[in-house]
Design an enzyme around this catalytic site. Structure first.
Site, mmCIF file in Angstrom:
data_model
loop_
_atom_site.group_PDB
_atom_site.id
_atom_site.type_symbol
_atom_site.label_atom_id
_atom_site.label_comp_id
_atom_site.label_asym_id
_atom_site.label_seq_id
_atom_site.Cartn_x
_atom_site.Cartn_y
_atom_site.Cartn_z
ATOM 1 N N HIS A 109 -0.299 -15.461 9.046
ATOM 2 C CA HIS A 109 0.316 -14.133 8.983
ATOM 3 C C HIS A 109 -0.470 -13.040 9.697
ATOM 4 O O HIS A 109 -0.152 -11.870 9.539
ATOM 5 C CB HIS A 109 0.592 -13.709 7.530
ATOM 6 C CG HIS A 109 1.255 -14.764 6.707
ATOM 7 N ND1 HIS A 109 2.398 -15.407 7.118
ATOM 8 C CD2 HIS A 109 0.929 -15.301 5.507
ATOM 9 C CE1 HIS A 109 2.745 -16.300 6.200
ATOM 10 N NE2 HIS A 109 1.870 -16.255 5.213
ATOM 11 N N PRO A 153 0.795 -1.141 0.000
ATOM 12 C CA PRO A 153 0.000 0.000 0.000
ATOM 13 C C PRO A 153 0.847 1.215 0.000
ATOM 14 O O PRO A 153 1.529 1.555 0.936
ATOM 15 C CB PRO A 153 -0.746 -0.138 1.284
ATOM 16 C CG PRO A 153 -0.613 -1.570 1.657
ATOM 17 C CD PRO A 153 0.441 -2.122 0.883
ATOM 18 N N GLU A 154 0.803 1.848 -1.090
ATOM 19 C CA GLU A 154 1.328 3.199 -1.094
ATOM 20 C C GLU A 154 0.183 4.079 -0.689
ATOM 21 O O GLU A 154 -0.884 3.617 -0.370
ATOM 22 C CB GLU A 154 1.801 3.544 -2.492
ATOM 23 C CG GLU A 154 2.897 2.624 -2.906
ATOM 24 C CD GLU A 154 3.675 3.157 -4.063
ATOM 25 O OE1 GLU A 154 3.715 4.368 -4.256
ATOM 26 O OE2 GLU A 154 4.252 2.350 -4.778
ATOM 27 N N ARG A 188 5.209 -10.470 5.192
ATOM 28 C CA ARG A 188 6.648 -10.191 5.228
ATOM 29 C C ARG A 188 7.134 -9.618 6.558
ATOM 30 O O ARG A 188 8.341 -9.397 6.701
ATOM 31 C CB ARG A 188 7.024 -9.275 4.060
ATOM 32 C CG ARG A 188 6.850 -9.975 2.714
ATOM 33 C CD ARG A 188 7.210 -9.082 1.550
ATOM 34 N NE ARG A 188 8.635 -8.815 1.490
ATOM 35 C CZ ARG A 188 9.204 -8.103 0.521
ATOM 36 N NH1 ARG A 188 8.453 -7.605 -0.443
ATOM 37 N NH2 ARG A 188 10.485 -7.911 0.497
#
Length: 273
Positions: A100, A2-3, A119
């Site tokens: 996650h 997400p930018e 990540r």
DNA sequence: AGCATTACCCGCACGC
DNA sequence: TGCGTGCGGGTAATGC
């Protein structure tokens, strides 16, 4: 992740809720599960959970790529999704954590909100003074108070190459790799150009391009370029990003890909001199 | 020396 | 199977 545009979108649906999801605003937090402690930049998990329990979020905002939750009892939660972070509503009854899930907020009515991040780059803070986290951020590119003259002056002050500079959140808050490449193409500027060599006209063109690209990204709910995020369709409107070897939409020259400051960079060698 | 700029590196999943 | 790639940025290393 997400930018900025996707963060904007996430902020919107947290505020308003979607058809099948409740809004975050006003829902009382009854528990916080911390599955991956390193996600919490501050404070420690026990303090975080204890201080959030019984509180509710009174306002939701964004600063740069940070989401901002104002708490009823004082304090602010700041969330940064980084590359692969996501926020997911889970309806009752409570199930076991998804793969996650790093942080899960549980609410009085049984709904849960999970901070999911494969990540593990994402971070969450609970602070009294948000300047301790946000203090070094540059201006908001969409803020009308940022004038072309201001922007030109900031460019003049740096000898850095344009691409790394646009990604530097102290220079401008919220731009990411996609939008930097797209904005430089639209402004007709080479990513390796030293910032201080830009003319006033070029600076104005760049600011205009940045704003236009960000608005387009927001309108399309961001881009879905891989497995990380699949909400928006801005990827269908890229002029250069991930188009290496394909013809430039303006002149037909093959788009070039090159590493700049460790980030992949896409540009038209003919249109961006 | 002291600042600005650049390189390395961090988990994980995916496509070739 | 192995390798390159990644919607980001803190920190160490380097350059000026």
């Amino acid at each position: 992740m997400p930018e900025l545009p996707e963060v904007e979108t996430i902020a919107r649906w947290l505020r308003e809720g979607r058809a099948t999801e409740p809004p975050l605003l006003g829902r009382t937090i009854t528990a916080v599960e911390v599955h991956w402690p390193r996600t919490l930049a501050a404070p420690d998990p026990a303090t975080f959970a204890q201080r959030l329990t019984g509180q509710h979020v009174t306002a939701i905002g964004r600063r740069g790529k940070f989401l901002r939750w104002v708490l009823s009892g004082g304090g602010v939660v700041l969330l940064h999704l980084r590359m692969s972070g996501d926020l997911r509503w889970q309806p009752p009854p409570a199930a076991s954590p998804q793969p996650h899930d790093r942080l899960v907020f549980a609410f009085a009515d049984g709904w849960r909100l999970a901070f999911n991040d494969p990540r593990k780059f994402g971070r969450v803070w609970l602070v009294e003074d948000e300047t301790s986290v946000l203090g070094d951020l540059g201006p908001e590119p969409l803020d009308p108070d940022l004038s072309a003259a201001d922007f030109y002056a900031r460019l003049q002050a740096s000898r850095a190459r344009l691409k790394p500079l646009l990604l530097d959140q102290r220079f401008l808050a919220g731009l990411g790799n996609i939008y930097a490449d797209e904005a430089l193409f639209q402004a007709g500027l080479h990513p390796l150009r030293p910032a201080h060599t830009l003319s006033r006209t070029e600076a104005e063109r760049l600011l205009h391009a940045i704003r236009q690209v960000l608005r387009a990204g927001i309108a399309h709910h961001g881009a879905s370029i891989d497995w990380v995020y699949r909400g928006g369709d801005f990827q269908n409107h890229f002029a250069v990003y991930r188009r290496a070897g394909q013809p430039c939409l303006r002149c037909g020259t093959p788009i070039q890909r090159q590493l700049v400051g460790q980030r992949s960079t896409h540009f038209c060698p003919h249109c961006q001199v």
